[in-house]
Design an enzyme around this catalytic site. Structure first.
Site, PDB file in Angstrom:
ATOM      1  N   ASP A  98       0.799  -1.254  -0.010  1.00 12.82           N
ATOM      2  CA  ASP A  98       0.050   0.001   0.135  1.00 12.82           C
ATOM      3  C   ASP A  98       0.852   1.141  -0.207  1.00 12.82           C
ATOM      4  O   ASP A  98       1.975   1.097   0.365  1.00 12.82           O
ATOM      5  CB  ASP A  98      -0.787   0.139   1.364  1.00 12.82           C
ATOM      6  CG  ASP A  98      -2.050  -1.108   1.107  1.00 12.82           C
ATOM      7  OD1 ASP A  98      -2.052  -1.606   0.168  1.00 12.82           O
ATOM      8  OD2 ASP A  98      -3.018  -0.815   2.025  1.00 12.82           O
ATOM      9  N   HIS A 244       3.907  -1.946   3.229  1.00 18.28           N
ATOM     10  CA  HIS A 244       3.842  -0.618   2.512  1.00 18.28           C
ATOM     11  C   HIS A 244       5.185  -0.501   1.609  1.00 18.28           C
ATOM     12  O   HIS A 244       6.285  -0.719   2.267  1.00 18.28           O
ATOM     13  CB  HIS A 244       3.701   0.433   3.489  1.00 18.28           C
ATOM     14  CG  HIS A 244       2.230   0.197   4.286  1.00 18.28           C
ATOM     15  ND1 HIS A 244       2.014  -0.673   5.152  1.00 18.28           N
ATOM     16  CD2 HIS A 244       1.215   1.045   3.979  1.00 18.28           C
ATOM     17  CE1 HIS A 244       0.827  -0.527   5.539  1.00 18.28           C
ATOM     18  NE2 HIS A 244       0.275   0.600   5.009  1.00 18.28           N
TER      19      HIS A 244
END
Length: 305
Positions: A98, A244
């Site tokens: 992400d 991430h």
């Protein structure tokens, strides 16, 4: 998470259309119940005004419960939410990444994925993708999937009304489609937080909400070993893992922890004979790159039963 009893499909409600197709919104039982409570409270006060304190109390409790459901990223009370892959995925897991793309971190993540022959799903932010289109193009060119993580990743995303939600998500759809050439099929809310208005918007845009089985909290934790342990504890087929490439925590050497977490996770997956795949390959295998349904409806129709 345990790999012992078989887990049900992650969607809570019927999906007559595969991802990429506009679908009719069907309120969850939880939403229907909340609406019925509001109607009942209004009727009670109309018939017996003295009941107003009870009616107000019920409505307030309902709103608090709806808010709590939106603050629980893995909740399915507000509508469909993929927290694991479907049973048809077999011994596959999904690695989701992400908050990117990041011009420094994303290329290194892609190199690591290539080294382990793993496929991943990148939930990209539209505005950042605009600034680094070459990263998005590289993600797709190297066999991974680009999905929708909103246009601006607003911190007040879960407080937006239906119009603002639709503008934010639709803008990211347009941005990411233009850059990657592939229309996103899945949406992940910023920080996983949302409200009851989100699911109807996703229905109109042909998107499906996806959260995760477990996350590493690698934007806060600077110890790669701790992040890795969170991701691997109870690792099982059909898990969806979250890390991430955008805004990653950095260790004492100023190295993004995700770059040390990924090799450990991918090694463990390989040892467990688990293959990393994309959400679209596992959940909507019959949907082409343009989002057209070539046969995935059968899988989603099973969610009616």
């Amino acid at each position: 998470m345990s790999s012992t009893p078989p887990r049900p499909l992650s969607g809570a409600h019927a999906m007559p259309a595969a991802p990429g197709s506009v679908r009719r919104w069907k309120p969850s039982p939880f939403i229907t119940g909340a609406a019925a409570l509001h109607v009942g409270a209004a009727a009670a006060v109309a018939l017996q005004p003295a009941l107003w304190p009870w009616a107000v109390g019920g409505v307030v409790a309902s709103h608090l419960t709806l808010t709590a459901a939106g603050l629980w990223p893995r909740s399915r009370l507000l509508g469909l939410n993929w927290t694991t892959l479907p049973a048809s995925a077999g011994r596959q897991i999904a690695l989701t990444i992400d908050d990117g793309p990041d011009p420094e971190v994303t290329p290194q993540v892609l190199d690591l994925l290539d080294r382990y022959n793993a496929r991943a799903t990148f939930f990209c932010i539209g505005d950042i993708a605009r600034h680094h289109p070459h990263c998005v193009e590289a993600i797709v060119a190297r066999g991974h999937a680009v999905e929708n993580h909103s246009q601006r990743h607003r911190h007040n995303f879960s407080l937006l009304g239906p119009g603002a939600l639709e503008r934010e998500i639709a803008a990211a759809q347009q941005t990411l489609t233009e850059i990657s050439g592939v229309r996103p099929l899945f949406f992940r809310a910023p920080a996983g937080l949302r409200n009851p208005f989100l699911e109807p918007v996703l229905c109109r845009l042909g998107l499906h909400l996806a959260s995760w089985t477990r996350r590493g909290f690698d934007t806060r934790t600077r110890d790669a070993a701790v992040v890795t342990q969170r991701l691997l504890r109870g690792l099982a087929p059909r898990d969806i893992l979250l890390v991430h490439d955008g805004h990653p925590a950095r260790d004492a050497r100023n190295r993004p922890v995700v770059l040390d977490v990924l090799p450990a996770v991918l090694e463990a997956a390989s040892t467990a004979h688990l293959r990393c795949t994309t959400l679209r390959a596992a959940i909507a295998p019959g949907v082409g790159q343009d989002g057209e349904d070539d046969g995935a409806r059968t899988l989603f129709a099973t969610m009616d039963r």
